[in-house]
Write a protein that holds these residues in place. Structure first.
Motif, mmCIF file in Angstrom:
data_model
loop_
_atom_site.group_PDB
_atom_site.id
_atom_site.type_symbol
_atom_site.label_atom_id
_atom_site.label_comp_id
_atom_site.label_asym_id
_atom_site.label_seq_id
_atom_site.Cartn_x
_atom_site.Cartn_y
_atom_site.Cartn_z
ATOM 1 N N GLU A 135 0.817 -1.214 0.000
ATOM 2 C CA GLU A 135 0.000 0.000 0.000
ATOM 3 C C GLU A 135 0.848 1.261 0.000
ATOM 4 O O GLU A 135 0.393 2.315 -0.444
ATOM 5 N N ARG A 136 2.092 1.165 0.471
ATOM 6 C CA ARG A 136 3.000 2.314 0.451
ATOM 7 C C ARG A 136 3.826 2.392 -0.833
ATOM 8 O O ARG A 136 4.309 3.463 -1.198
ATOM 9 N N GLU A 137 3.982 1.262 -1.503
ATOM 10 C CA GLU A 137 4.878 1.178 -2.657
ATOM 11 C C GLU A 137 4.326 1.921 -3.870
ATOM 12 O O GLU A 137 3.155 1.810 -4.198
ATOM 13 N N THR A 138 5.187 2.684 -4.530
ATOM 14 C CA THR A 138 4.781 3.413 -5.733
ATOM 15 C C THR A 138 5.480 2.889 -6.987
ATOM 16 O O THR A 138 5.058 3.198 -8.104
ATOM 17 N N ASP A 139 6.536 2.117 -6.809
ATOM 18 C CA ASP A 139 7.261 1.566 -7.953
ATOM 19 C C ASP A 139 6.584 0.281 -8.421
ATOM 20 O O ASP A 139 6.416 -0.662 -7.636
ATOM 21 N N THR A 140 6.201 0.232 -9.684
ATOM 22 C CA THR A 140 5.455 -0.916 -10.194
ATOM 23 C C THR A 140 6.252 -2.208 -10.099
ATOM 24 O O THR A 140 5.713 -3.254 -9.715
ATOM 25 N N THR A 141 7.530 -2.171 -10.437
ATOM 26 C CA THR A 141 8.345 -3.389 -10.406
ATOM 27 C C THR A 141 8.415 -3.968 -9.003
ATOM 28 O O THR A 141 8.241 -5.179 -8.803
ATOM 29 N N ALA A 142 8.630 -3.114 -8.018
ATOM 30 C CA ALA A 142 8.691 -3.578 -6.631
ATOM 31 C C ALA A 142 7.333 -4.085 -6.180
ATOM 32 O O ALA A 142 7.235 -5.111 -5.478
ATOM 33 N N TRP A 143 6.262 -3.398 -6.587
ATOM 34 C CA TRP A 143 4.924 -3.816 -6.191
ATOM 35 C C TRP A 143 4.587 -5.183 -6.773
ATOM 36 O O TRP A 143 4.032 -6.049 -6.082
ATOM 37 N N ILE A 170 3.308 -21.192 -11.414
ATOM 38 C CA ILE A 170 2.817 -20.114 -12.279
ATOM 39 C C ILE A 170 3.300 -18.735 -11.824
ATOM 40 O O ILE A 170 2.832 -17.711 -12.320
ATOM 41 N N ARG A 171 4.266 -18.718 -10.912
ATOM 42 C CA ARG A 171 4.705 -17.449 -10.316
ATOM 43 C C ARG A 171 5.212 -16.460 -11.358
ATOM 44 O O ARG A 171 4.871 -15.272 -11.319
ATOM 45 N N ASP A 172 6.032 -16.909 -12.284
ATOM 46 C CA ASP A 172 6.569 -16.003 -13.311
ATOM 47 C C ASP A 172 5.443 -15.436 -14.156
ATOM 48 O O ASP A 172 5.424 -14.235 -14.467
ATOM 49 N N ALA A 173 4.497 -16.288 -14.544
ATOM 50 C CA ALA A 173 3.364 -15.825 -15.350
ATOM 51 C C ALA A 173 2.512 -14.829 -14.567
ATOM 52 O O ALA A 173 2.041 -13.832 -15.130
ATOM 53 N N LEU A 174 2.321 -15.087 -13.280
ATOM 54 C CA LEU A 174 1.560 -14.155 -12.439
ATOM 55 C C LEU A 174 2.237 -12.790 -12.397
ATOM 56 O O LEU A 174 1.573 -11.750 -12.480
ATOM 57 N N ALA A 175 3.555 -12.788 -12.269
ATOM 58 C CA ALA A 175 4.287 -11.523 -12.221
ATOM 59 C C ALA A 175 4.167 -10.776 -13.542
ATOM 60 O O ALA A 175 3.954 -9.554 -13.570
ATOM 61 N N ARG A 176 4.281 -11.487 -14.650
ATOM 62 C CA ARG A 176 4.158 -10.851 -15.963
ATOM 63 C C ARG A 176 2.756 -10.280 -16.161
ATOM 64 O O ARG A 176 2.585 -9.178 -16.679
ATOM 65 N N GLN A 177 1.760 -11.049 -15.758
ATOM 66 C CA GLN A 177 0.390 -10.576 -15.884
ATOM 67 C C GLN A 177 0.142 -9.364 -14.992
ATOM 68 O O GLN A 177 -0.489 -8.388 -15.395
ATOM 69 N N SER A 178 0.653 -9.419 -13.774
ATOM 70 C CA SER A 178 0.481 -8.316 -12.839
ATOM 71 C C SER A 178 1.110 -7.038 -13.374
ATOM 72 O O SER A 178 0.511 -5.953 -13.311
ATOM 73 N N ALA A 179 2.328 -7.149 -13.908
ATOM 74 C CA ALA A 179 2.990 -5.972 -14.475
ATOM 75 C C ALA A 179 2.188 -5.411 -15.645
ATOM 76 O O ALA A 179 2.008 -4.194 -15.771
ATOM 77 N N PHE A 180 1.693 -6.289 -16.510
ATOM 78 C CA PHE A 180 0.894 -5.893 -17.674
ATOM 79 C C PHE A 180 -0.352 -5.133 -17.242
ATOM 80 O O PHE A 180 -0.660 -4.053 -17.757
ATOM 81 N N LEU A 181 -1.059 -5.677 -16.260
ATOM 82 C CA LEU A 181 -2.303 -5.052 -15.802
ATOM 83 C C LEU A 181 -2.053 -3.734 -15.084
ATOM 84 O O LEU A 181 -2.843 -2.790 -15.199
ATOM 85 N N ASN A 182 -0.952 -3.653 -14.347
ATOM 86 C CA ASN A 182 -0.674 -2.424 -13.612
ATOM 87 C C ASN A 182 -0.151 -1.313 -14.513
ATOM 88 O O ASN A 182 -0.497 -0.149 -14.327
ATOM 89 N N GLY A 185 -3.431 -0.990 -17.070
ATOM 90 C CA GLY A 185 -4.789 -0.928 -16.541
ATOM 91 C C GLY A 185 -4.920 -0.184 -15.234
ATOM 92 O O GLY A 185 -6.023 -0.107 -14.676
ATOM 93 N N GLY A 186 -3.811 0.354 -14.725
ATOM 94 C CA GLY A 186 -3.877 1.109 -13.481
ATOM 95 C C GLY A 186 -4.478 0.334 -12.334
ATOM 96 O O GLY A 186 -5.275 0.856 -11.554
ATOM 97 N N ARG A 187 -4.066 -0.930 -12.186
ATOM 98 C CA ARG A 187 -4.723 -1.831 -11.246
ATOM 99 C C ARG A 187 -4.199 -1.755 -9.813
ATOM 100 O O ARG A 187 -4.805 -2.329 -8.905
#
Length: 249
Positions: A135-143, A170-182, A185-187
């Motif tokens: 909730e404090r993190e602003t850097d997408t990669t770290a988040w 599926i951890r790598d795929a989850l991270a890739r998807q999360s980065a894509f959406l954020n 998609g401003g998620r």
């Protein structure tokens, strides 16, 4: 392209980022066959010059095009168009978005319920600490890195090593998807709220609420993904305004 244009996520308008603007421009050009299938895109240096964007922004846009299945990057040769759309099922690492979401619905939803019943005080402390950092993190990669750890921690709280092993797979795929959406998609803030609802349900030992929270979370992931892949920003002009965070584009 006018970077002051907004997207709508639910009922909340959102200014698009430099990355979204560049991706929309390139995707639109490909889908209009301005770049034909089999054709090589201009070099990164040339695209940066034309679009007036930084190299990191351009590279993120090129990675998104590849995720969508529109281009392929060939080492030492450049980026080539392999499809002019429509985009249907992006790929995150070794898995398609549809396969990933199907597995997540069948695994992570019941996992949330088990976690509500079986979690330990140590599990709750770990999840609460992670959530506070996210909730404090602003850097997408770290988040994104913490996001995958969060989902692993929920699986750990279910006290079944097989569940954790599945999420690890599926951890790598989850991270890739999360980065894509954020990025597109401003998620991030919405995800934080959804994660908070899940942790609250675990604290209350409410299996029903935990299942509902994870169901809602995955539904929002799917709807955001659908919005991104089916609603490109088509434009004939280059991105040349400033984004809401002041990045030059």
């Amino acid at each position: 392209m006018n970077l002051s244009d907004s997207q709508t996520a639910g009922d909340v308008p959102r200014r698009i980022s430099a990355l979204e603007a560049v991706l929309g421009h390139l995707r639109g050009a490909i889908e209009r066959s301005e770049y034909e299938v089999g054709e090589k895109l201009p070099s990164e240096a040339e695209l940066c010059r034309r679009l007036e964007v930084s190299r990191p922004v351009l590279r993120e846009a090129l990675r998104a095009l590849q995720t969508m299945g529109l281009t392929v990057s060939r080492t030492g040769k450049g980026t080539f168009v392999v499809s002019n759309g429509p985009v249907e099922d992006p790929t995150f690492g070794d898995y398609s978005a549809s396969d990933l979401l199907e597995v997540r619905r069948h695994v992570e939803i019941p996992v949330a319920g088990y976690a509500a019943v079986r979690r330990t005080p140590e599990d709750l402390d770990h999840l609460a600490h992670l959530l506070e950092r996210m909730e404090r993190e602003t850097d997408t990669t770290a988040w994104v890195a913490m996001d995958t750890v969060f989902h692993l921690a929920v699986a750990q709280a279910a006290q079944n090593p097989v569940f954790r092993r599945v999420i690890e797979e599926i951890r790598d795929a989850l991270a890739r998807q999360s980065a894509f959406l954020n990025e597109l998609g401003g998620r991030r803030e919405q995800s934080n709220r959804e994660h908070r609802a899940l942790v609250d349900a675990l604290v209350d030992r409410s299996e029903q609420e935990a299942v509902a929270a994870m169901t809602h979370h995955l539904a929002r992931v799917e709807s955001t993904l659908t919005t991104i892949v089916r609603s490109p920003h088509h434009t004939d002009s280059r991105p040349n305004s400033r984004t809401e965070d002041g990045d030059q584009a």
